[in-house]
Design a protein around this motif. Structure first.
Motif, PDB file in Angstrom:
ATOM      1  N   PHE A  96       5.628  18.193   3.235  1.00 23.18           N
ATOM      2  CA  PHE A  96       6.107  17.072   2.432  1.00 23.18           C
ATOM      3  C   PHE A  96       5.659  17.219   0.971  1.00 23.18           C
ATOM      4  O   PHE A  96       5.555  18.338   0.471  1.00 23.18           O
ATOM      5  CB  PHE A  96       5.657  15.754   3.080  1.00 23.18           C
ATOM      6  CG  PHE A  96       6.508  14.576   2.702  1.00 23.18           C
ATOM      7  CD1 PHE A  96       7.894  14.633   2.782  1.00 23.18           C
ATOM      8  CD2 PHE A  96       5.932  13.403   2.238  1.00 23.18           C
ATOM      9  CE1 PHE A  96       8.678  13.549   2.420  1.00 23.18           C
ATOM     10  CE2 PHE A  96       6.707  12.309   1.876  1.00 23.18           C
ATOM     11  CZ  PHE A  96       8.082  12.387   1.964  1.00 23.18           C
ATOM     12  N   LYS A  97       5.353  16.117   0.337  1.00 24.53           N
ATOM     13  CA  LYS A  97       5.192  16.109  -1.123  1.00 24.53           C
ATOM     14  C   LYS A  97       4.224  17.157  -1.674  1.00 24.53           C
ATOM     15  O   LYS A  97       4.533  17.863  -2.622  1.00 24.53           O
ATOM     16  CB  LYS A  97       4.698  14.730  -1.577  1.00 24.53           C
ATOM     17  CG  LYS A  97       5.738  13.655  -1.433  1.00 24.53           C
ATOM     18  CD  LYS A  97       5.246  12.339  -2.019  1.00 24.53           C
ATOM     19  CE  LYS A  97       6.166  11.230  -1.550  1.00 24.53           C
ATOM     20  NZ  LYS A  97       5.800   9.922  -2.054  1.00 24.53           N
ATOM     21  N   ASP A 127       5.803   5.748  -7.204  1.00 21.89           N
ATOM     22  CA  ASP A 127       5.283   6.794  -6.328  1.00 21.89           C
ATOM     23  C   ASP A 127       3.897   7.265  -6.787  1.00 21.89           C
ATOM     24  O   ASP A 127       3.749   8.297  -7.440  1.00 21.89           O
ATOM     25  CB  ASP A 127       6.290   7.960  -6.282  1.00 21.89           C
ATOM     26  CG  ASP A 127       5.965   8.968  -5.192  1.00 21.89           C
ATOM     27  OD1 ASP A 127       4.864   8.874  -4.598  1.00 21.89           O
ATOM     28  OD2 ASP A 127       6.807   9.845  -4.938  1.00 21.89           O
ATOM     29  N   GLY A 164      15.695   9.327  -1.334  1.00 13.99           N
ATOM     30  CA  GLY A 164      14.257   9.125  -1.466  1.00 13.99           C
ATOM     31  C   GLY A 164      13.820   9.290  -2.902  1.00 13.99           C
ATOM     32  O   GLY A 164      14.603   9.723  -3.748  1.00 13.99           O
ATOM     33  N   GLN A 203      13.266  10.276   2.536  1.00 16.44           N
ATOM     34  CA  GLN A 203      12.495   9.347   3.351  1.00 16.44           C
ATOM     35  C   GLN A 203      13.361   8.294   4.012  1.00 16.44           C
ATOM     36  O   GLN A 203      12.956   7.661   4.965  1.00 16.44           O
ATOM     37  CB  GLN A 203      11.499   8.619   2.434  1.00 16.44           C
ATOM     38  CG  GLN A 203      10.078   9.007   2.646  1.00 16.44           C
ATOM     39  CD  GLN A 203       9.215   8.445   1.533  1.00 16.44           C
ATOM     40  OE1 GLN A 203       9.339   8.861   0.393  1.00 16.44           O
ATOM     41  NE2 GLN A 203       8.368   7.501   1.853  1.00 16.44           N
ATOM     42  N   TYR A 204      14.532   8.022   3.412  1.00 12.27           N
ATOM     43  CA  TYR A 204      15.351   6.908   3.887  1.00 12.27           C
ATOM     44  C   TYR A 204      16.784   7.333   4.155  1.00 12.27           C
ATOM     45  O   TYR A 204      17.253   8.336   3.632  1.00 12.27           O
ATOM     46  CB  TYR A 204      15.418   5.795   2.820  1.00 12.27           C
ATOM     47  CG  TYR A 204      14.088   5.324   2.336  1.00 12.27           C
ATOM     48  CD1 TYR A 204      13.315   4.466   3.114  1.00 12.27           C
ATOM     49  CD2 TYR A 204      13.621   5.732   1.094  1.00 12.27           C
ATOM     50  CE1 TYR A 204      12.084   4.033   2.647  1.00 12.27           C
ATOM     51  CE2 TYR A 204      12.395   5.300   0.627  1.00 12.27           C
ATOM     52  CZ  TYR A 204      11.620   4.448   1.402  1.00 12.27           C
ATOM     53  OH  TYR A 204      10.412   4.023   0.953  1.00 12.27           O
ATOM     54  N   PRO A 214      14.003   3.542   6.870  1.00 14.70           N
ATOM     55  CA  PRO A 214      13.104   4.712   6.893  1.00 14.70           C
ATOM     56  C   PRO A 214      13.555   5.709   7.961  1.00 14.70           C
ATOM     57  O   PRO A 214      13.933   5.321   9.069  1.00 14.70           O
ATOM     58  CB  PRO A 214      11.745   4.111   7.251  1.00 14.70           C
ATOM     59  CG  PRO A 214      11.861   2.660   6.941  1.00 14.70           C
ATOM     60  CD  PRO A 214      13.294   2.291   7.125  1.00 14.70           C
ATOM     61  N   ARG A 218      10.576  12.748   7.942  1.00 12.11           N
ATOM     62  CA  ARG A 218      10.783  12.882   6.503  1.00 12.11           C
ATOM     63  C   ARG A 218      11.050  14.334   6.141  1.00 12.11           C
ATOM     64  O   ARG A 218      10.668  15.251   6.863  1.00 12.11           O
ATOM     65  CB  ARG A 218       9.543  12.384   5.765  1.00 12.11           C
ATOM     66  CG  ARG A 218       9.226  10.933   6.061  1.00 12.11           C
ATOM     67  CD  ARG A 218       8.041  10.467   5.290  1.00 12.11           C
ATOM     68  NE  ARG A 218       6.863  11.305   5.554  1.00 12.11           N
ATOM     69  CZ  ARG A 218       5.654  11.070   5.058  1.00 12.11           C
ATOM     70  NH1 ARG A 218       5.461  10.032   4.277  1.00 12.11           N
ATOM     71  NH2 ARG A 218       4.653  11.864   5.323  1.00 12.11           N
TER      72      ARG A 218
END
Ligand code: SER
Length: 895
Positions: A96-97, A127, A164, A203-204, A214, A218
């Motif tokens: 992820f991020k 964020d 997202g 994410q969405y 959601p 993800r």
């Protein structure tokens, strides 16, 4: 760094991080909610939504993309394009991020060695997590991390779908490139900060009510603009000076007297040519709706900018060839479709060039007349569109360039008027007059029962004795509309010869006589059921035909008129050239497959918007109320339609095209039959199929014989194939004897089965090639006795007949293996041509021998072409009778 290296380095970097390198997808997405592929993530949309399981947890791609939202900025700014390539890495529930940001930073600063101090990052304002990663892990100074709003830093694929917050990485070209405003920073419109890479934290899922749901899993979706990165790495400050554009701009300059490569029109032409070439290679053709319209707009805009550059003749085809040459290594489909790309562009360019000049004359005249109000009247905009082929966007643009505005409402009105005319054009004038004369103002819309019933009780509401027209309160009779003819039948015992429909929805029965009929009387209305059945079959077949045409010819095919009667159907559609026989055959095959499928024809009432969302094709010139009737043939066609249809495609029985012809510029007409009517055509069908099958059989038999003569093992056919083959042969005879039962059986059995024979043929051909190859290398040892020594070098020079290049290679390989050191010169004769292969072992190359040089000597004699390297050269020529002489010359040169 060349753009090819930039692509490679990207893919390799992510491959090194465990990503699967996947091919980019077509510009035409499978996703029906999106017109064109606008980002690398599109092909993965179902995975992000959790609808599909990913085959790989992480992936990386180079994706060609097309976006129209910036078209007006192309050439005006350094960075805007319509067509571009996106470098992307994706995680489907994997990292992820933190990792996504880490990868991007490492690749940019180390892989591509961008100076750290020139980079800054933006995150979605809420964020904090992403902000902290940039600050604490990457250690980017806080004055180079920006919090931007939803518009800038929240990414979604469309109004609905995965989305997202995102984080963008910007490159700073320095204050001298900027607007100088105190608040100039990443996100500013000027050319100082270039957004290079967008990292989206999926994410969405945004649903139709705009709620953000959601996602269970993800993901990461990133996209970096290849052209933009290239501009940085190639030390220029705009896309158009990179190696992706320079050759194109240079080429365009050769058509002009200009020197300055930075002119906006040159850049526009370069961008648009890349776009059109790739759109056509992905199967899009110019048209008036959807993708076809996008393409048309792009081509016509490019033509106009060519004119602004002073180019007097067609030039886009030459540019498209340049695009193909530049990009084909990355996108091989371009080379495969080069011919059609050129054809389509040429037609569209020629078409527009013939009207552009007159259109501009009109434009200038009107601007002169409207100097004061600076308005282009709607009628003019319509005329430019309708007569001179100016897309409205182009008209708007030219108007704006001159400080004018288009009267948009006037334009809309004129367009509506045209649709109305087109709609009415379907009904013969005398009928229309007949309807127009009647005073129907007091009559209500007639209730139509004919979707379910052939017969019904009804009450006479009104009689027009002079016109012999009867109006009922409700009726099973269909009034002519939407291309479908009116029903005939009986009211009591009086013949109804035709049925019409008034614009207000009153159904008008045209009767033989009105004697015996009275207003308010109860009557029985019955349609001619068998006639209606034939009409129904033709009507549903029309829908199948429409869809099949789009599948075979492309999305530009849209209906421009139709006739659906009991005797036949006629379908007029937009297409720019005559259909090829194989295209017609393919269309027939598709329609007949749908008939065979016996698919239920579903009819439902929907709101217009709902229907369009379902992907329904709206027919040009049709007008729809709030509620529309949607005709759905599952997994095949969805259209709006008020007509009557069969309940299952199986009822159509059969479909056959009778003719295909030109109706006008860019409009074709197909006449076809379906249903019982088409059954008459069965024999005709059977005969053409028979000819085809017989041909294939002959070919198959010949191949079998050839294989046997080569001593190959018997064909390894399964029992079923043998049985089918025998049956096929006996059924073929049935056609000649017009034995109708067996003809039907033959058709049912073998329609669409040509492929089955074709497969066998391809397989046989391959088997034969393999046998020959084996034999060739097996025979090679027997040529050892023919090896000569010339100046202490072992040489085999030999002529064959009908040996393929592969076989020659096999011979040479065997000899090289056995002799270790040798020169092999092989030639093979075919009727009217020859091929040759020359090989030299490594040790002899060191002594100065060269296959390439020997090939030159060979081709000098046989006339032809050859090429290769020191170790191996191959080629071909036209005169096989010269082979012997050529071989001798080559040997002589060695001595
Ligand atoms: N989908 C995102 C974009 O298009 C990142 O690839 O910007």
């Amino acid at each position: 760094m060349k753009s090819s290296e930039i692509r490679n380095r990207f893919l390799k970097y992510f491959e090194g991080k465990g990503h699967k390198i996947l091919p980019g997808s077509s510009l035409v997405p499978t996703d029906p909610t999106v017109l064109l592929t606008l980002a690398g993530m599109l092909q993965f949309k179902p995975i992000f939504l959790g609808e599909e399981k990913p085959q790989y947890k992480t992936a990386t791609t180079v994706q060609k993309c097309l976006r129209m939202n910036d078209i007006e900025n192309v050439g005006k700014t350094a960075r805007h394009l319509t067509f571009f390539e996106m470098l992307g890495n994706f995680s489907f529930g994997d990292y992820f991020k933190k990792e996504a940001i880490g990868f991007a930073w490492e690749l940019l600063t180390e892989g591509y060695a961008l100076p750290r101090e020139k980079l800054s990052a933006a995150v979605f304002e809420k964020d904090d997590e992403a902000y902290a990663i940039w600050k604490d892990i990457i250690k980017l100074p806080e004055n180079r991390i920006f919090r931007l709003d939803e518009e800038n830093n929240f990414w979604s694929v469309g109004p609905t779908g995965p989305c997202g917050p995102c984080s963008e990485i910007y490159y700073d070209f320095g204050p001298e490139k900027g607007c100088g405003k105190p608040n100039c920073r990443p996100g500013c419109d000027c050319d100082r900060f270039l957004e290079v890479w967008n990292l989206v934290f999926i994410q969405y899922n945004r649903n139709e009510k705009e709620d953000l749901i959601p996602l269970k899993v993800r993901g990461i979706d990133t996209g970096m603009g290849l052209e933009r990165l290239a501009s940085i790495l190639q030390g220029v400050d705009n896309n158009f000076e990179t190696d992706l554009f320079v050759p194109l701009i240079k080429k365009t300059l050769t058509f002009t007297k200009l020197q300055d490569p930075s002119k906006a029109s040159l850049r526009i032409v370069a961008d648009h040519t890349r776009a059109m070439t790739n759109l056509i290679s992905d199967g899009i053709y110019p048209g008036n709706t959807g993708r076809g319209y996008v393409l048309r707009r792009i081509i016509r805009r490019a033509v106009r900018h060519g004119k602004l550059l002073g180019i007097q003749k067609p030039f886009l085809v030459d540019l498209a060839k340049e695009v193909v040459a530049e990009m084909k290594d990355v996108y091989p489909v371009l080379a495969k479709r080069e011919k059609i790309i050129c054809e389509v562009i040429q037609t569209e360019e020629d078409n527009f060039l013939t009207t552009l000049k007159q259109g501009m004359e009109l434009f200038n005249k009107i601007m002169e007349q409207h100097k004061a109000d600076k308005i282009i009247p709607g009628e003019t905009a319509f005329k430019l569109h309708d007569t001179f082929g100016f897309p409205i966007e182009l008209t708007r643009e030219i108007a704006e360039e001159n400080g004018f505005k288009v009267d948009e409402q006037g334009f809309e009105k004129a367009m509506e008027g045209q649709k109305e005319r087109a709609r009415e054009a379907g009904i013969p004038a005398e009928k229309k007059e007949k309807v127009a004369k009647l005073d129907l103002s007091k009559l209500k819309t007639t209730k139509f029962l004919g979707y379910e019933k052939d017969s019904s009780d009804a009450k006479i509401i009104k009689i027009f004795p002079e016109e012999k027209i009867v109006v009922l309160d409700k009726t099973p009779f269909y009034g002519e509309s939407g291309g479908q003819v009116g029903d005939t039948g009986l009211i009591n015992d009086i013949r109804v010869t035709d049925t019409l429909l008034s614009p207000s929805g009153v159904i008008l029965h045209v009767v033989e006589k009105v004697d015996g009929l009275k207003e308010k009387a109860k009557v029985k209305a019955t349609i001619d059921g068998s006639r209606r059945a034939a009409i129904k079959a033709h009507h549903t077949a029309t829908h199948l035909l429409h869809k099949a045409l789009r599948e075979v010819l492309g999305d530009h095919v849209t209906q421009s008129g139709s006739y659906v009667g009991p005797d036949k159907l006629r379908f007029d559609f937009k297409h720019f050239q005559a259909m090829k026989p194989e295209e017609i055959a393919k269309v027939e095959r598709i329609v007949n497959e749908q008939i065979k499928r016996k698919c239920k024809v579903d009819v439902s009432q929907k709101s217009y918007d709902e229907a369009i969302k379902m992907g329904a094709m709206a027919l040009f010139g049709e007008k729809y109320g709030d509620k529309v009737r949607v005709l759905d043939i599952k997994d095949f066609s969805t259209e709006l339609c008020g007509g009557t249809h069969v309940g299952s495609t199986g009822e159509i029985l059969f479909f056959k095209v009778l003719s295909e012809s030109a109706l006008g510029a860019g409009v074709r007409r197909i006449e076809a039959v379906a249903g019982q009517k088409a059954k008459v055509n069965v024999l005709y069908q059977a005969k053409s199929l028979k000819a085809e099958v017989e041909n294939l059989l002959k070919k198959y038999r010949a191949l079998q014989a050839e294989k046997e003569s080569l001593g190959g093992k018997q064909f390894n056919e399964t029992g079923i194939f043998q049985i089918e083959l025998t049956e096929l042969e006996s059924l073929v005879n049935a056609v000649d004897n017009q034995d109708s039962v067996n003809v039907k059986k033959f058709l049912d059995h073998f329609r669409g089965r040509e492929e089955w024979l074709e497969e066998r043929i391809v397989k046989s051909e391959k088997e034969i090639r393999d046998i020959k190859l084996k034999q060739a290398s097996g025979d090679a040892s027997s040529y050892l006795s023919e090896v000569k020594e010339i100046a202490e070098v072992k040489v085999l020079a030999k002529e064959f007949e009908g040996h393929s290049m592969q076989m020659l290679r096999a011979v040479s390989d065997t000899l090289q293996n056995q002799l270790k050191s040798c020169i092999v010169v092989l030639a093979s004769a075919f009727p009217g041509r020859l091929i040759f292969l020359i090989t030299v072992t490594k040790d002899l190359i060191e002594k100065g021998y060269s296959a390439k040089k020997l090939a030159d000597i060979f081709t000098q004699v046989v006339g032809g072409k050859g090429g290769g390297k020191e170790a191996k050269a191959e080629g071909g020529g036209k005169d096989p009778s010269k082979i012997r002489e050529a071989l001798e010359k080559v040997c002589a040169s060695l001595g």
